[in-house]
Design an enzyme around this catalytic site. Structure first.
Site, PDB file in Angstrom:
ATOM      1  CG  ASP A   7      51.506 -34.039 -16.790  1.00 38.65           C
ATOM      2  OD1 ASP A   7      51.574 -34.440 -17.965  1.00 38.65           O
ATOM      3  OD2 ASP A   7      50.654 -34.428 -15.973  1.00 38.65           O
ATOM      4  CG  LEU A   8      49.257 -30.322 -21.119  1.00 39.62           C
ATOM      5  CD1 LEU A   8      48.854 -30.568 -22.564  1.00 39.62           C
ATOM      6  CD2 LEU A   8      48.660 -29.008 -20.632  1.00 39.62           C
ATOM      7  CG  ASP A   9      45.909 -35.123 -20.131  1.00 37.51           C
ATOM      8  OD1 ASP A   9      44.710 -34.884 -20.302  1.00 37.51           O
ATOM      9  OD2 ASP A   9      46.753 -35.088 -21.051  1.00 37.51           O
ATOM     10  N   GLY A  42      52.588 -35.973 -22.770  1.00 36.32           N
ATOM     11  CA  GLY A  42      52.517 -37.053 -23.734  1.00 36.32           C
ATOM     12  C   GLY A  42      51.724 -36.678 -24.967  1.00 36.32           C
ATOM     13  CG  ASP A 234      49.251 -36.485 -12.828  1.00 33.16           C
ATOM     14  OD1 ASP A 234      49.870 -36.147 -13.864  1.00 33.16           O
ATOM     15  OD2 ASP A 234      48.227 -37.183 -12.857  1.00 33.16           O
ATOM     16  CG  ASN A 237      53.508 -39.709 -18.422  1.00 28.56           C
ATOM     17  OD1 ASN A 237      53.022 -39.366 -17.337  1.00 28.56           O
ATOM     18  ND2 ASN A 237      53.105 -39.186 -19.562  1.00 28.56           N
TER      19      ASN A 237
END
Length: 287
Positions: A7-9, A42, A234, A237
């Site tokens: 994941d990124l954010d 996302g 984290d 989603n």
């Protein structure tokens, strides 16, 4: 060989929105040992590719919450929204002056009332809760207002053409009442997935577009067994890919619900938690 979906954010990105040298180095170490590292987010593919380029790394991308799979310069899978549903949702967003990201096959579109609309919401929140730091709210909003590749439009109707493909709609608002109203309205349409990656957004996708299906699709594309997949994330989603992956790793700053279902927990994103996860729970286990 493993497929590592990150994941990124709140995960790969530091709080200031960049990929640390430590995380980039660990990704290259994993790749050098024959693993494939994919970004599962996302965000839109265009935005992800810009972040990767700035960090000096190359990875396949599972974008728009699994709606778009991108590898070696092309889209290999796509789960778009029904345009009729998207039209109704976007009409409601513009009627309510709610800022949004519209992910399409032609780019990421945002309404030109964005900054003004968000400032009005911040002023309303501040008047009701004087103790709130409005500068922090505005700083958080910049992450949505300034994402790479956005195209400002007066209305979605100005770009509505037959060949337009809608991959995702992301409303952002500091009014939880507005978000709940949008969620309820969108829930009336069959075939939608409505999730959230932060307190002040919704992520509206096709029901088959989630990070779990995205990871499965990328594994199929790369012919990697499902038990050899790894997911690091984290937020809620990320739940579908955590449930699907052979190995799941929660960030130290992850929600408790995510930590509960994961095999391991690493450090926080500002502590280079992805690098720690790759070295401790993936590469070391392979030795």
């Amino acid at each position: 060989m493993k497929l590592i979906a990150i994941d990124l954010d709140g995960t790969l990105l530091m709080k200031q929105g960049t990929i640390s040298k430590e995380n980039a180095m660990a990704i290259k170490e994993a790749q050098a040992q024959g693993n494939t590292v994919a970004i599962c987010t996302g965000r839109a593919v265009e935005d992800v590719l810009n972040l990767l380029e700035n960090a000096g790394i190359q990875c396949p991308v599972i974008g728009a919450n699994g709606a778009v799979l991108y590898d070696e310069g092309k889209i290999v899978q796509c789960h778009p929204l029904q345009k009729e549903h998207a039209y109704h949702i976007l009409t409601q967003l513009e009627d309510m002056n709610v800022f949004y990201h519209l992910h399409t096959n032609k780019g990421i579109y945002t309404p030109d009332f964005g900054e003004n609309g968000i400032q009005v919401e911040i002023d309303i929140v501040k008047s009701a809760n004087p103790e709130i730091n409005s500068e922090e709210l505005w700083k958080a909003a910049q992450g949505y207002l300034k994402q790479f590749g956005q195209i400002s439009i007066s209305s979605f109707r100005s770009i509505w053409t037959e060949d337009l493909v809608i991959n995702k709609i992301l409303p952002f608002s500091y009014s939880l009442e507005k978000l709940e109203e949008i969620r309820e309205s969108a829930s009336a349409f069959e075939g939608l997935s409505i999730t959230s990656s932060a307190d002040h957004n919704l992520e509206i996708n096709h029901e088959n577009a989630n990070k779990g299906n995205g990871l499965k699709g990328m594994a199929d594309h790369l012919r990697i067994p499902y038990q050899d997949t790894v997911a690091i994330g984290d937020n809620m989603n990320d739940w579908p890919m955590m449930k699907f992956a052979g190995t799941s790793i929660a960030m130290g700053n992850a929600l408790p619900e995510i930590k509960e279902i994961c095999h391991f927990t690493t450090l926080e994103n500002d502590e280079h938690g992805v690098a720690h996860a790759i070295r401790e729970f993936i590469l070391k286990q392979a030795v």
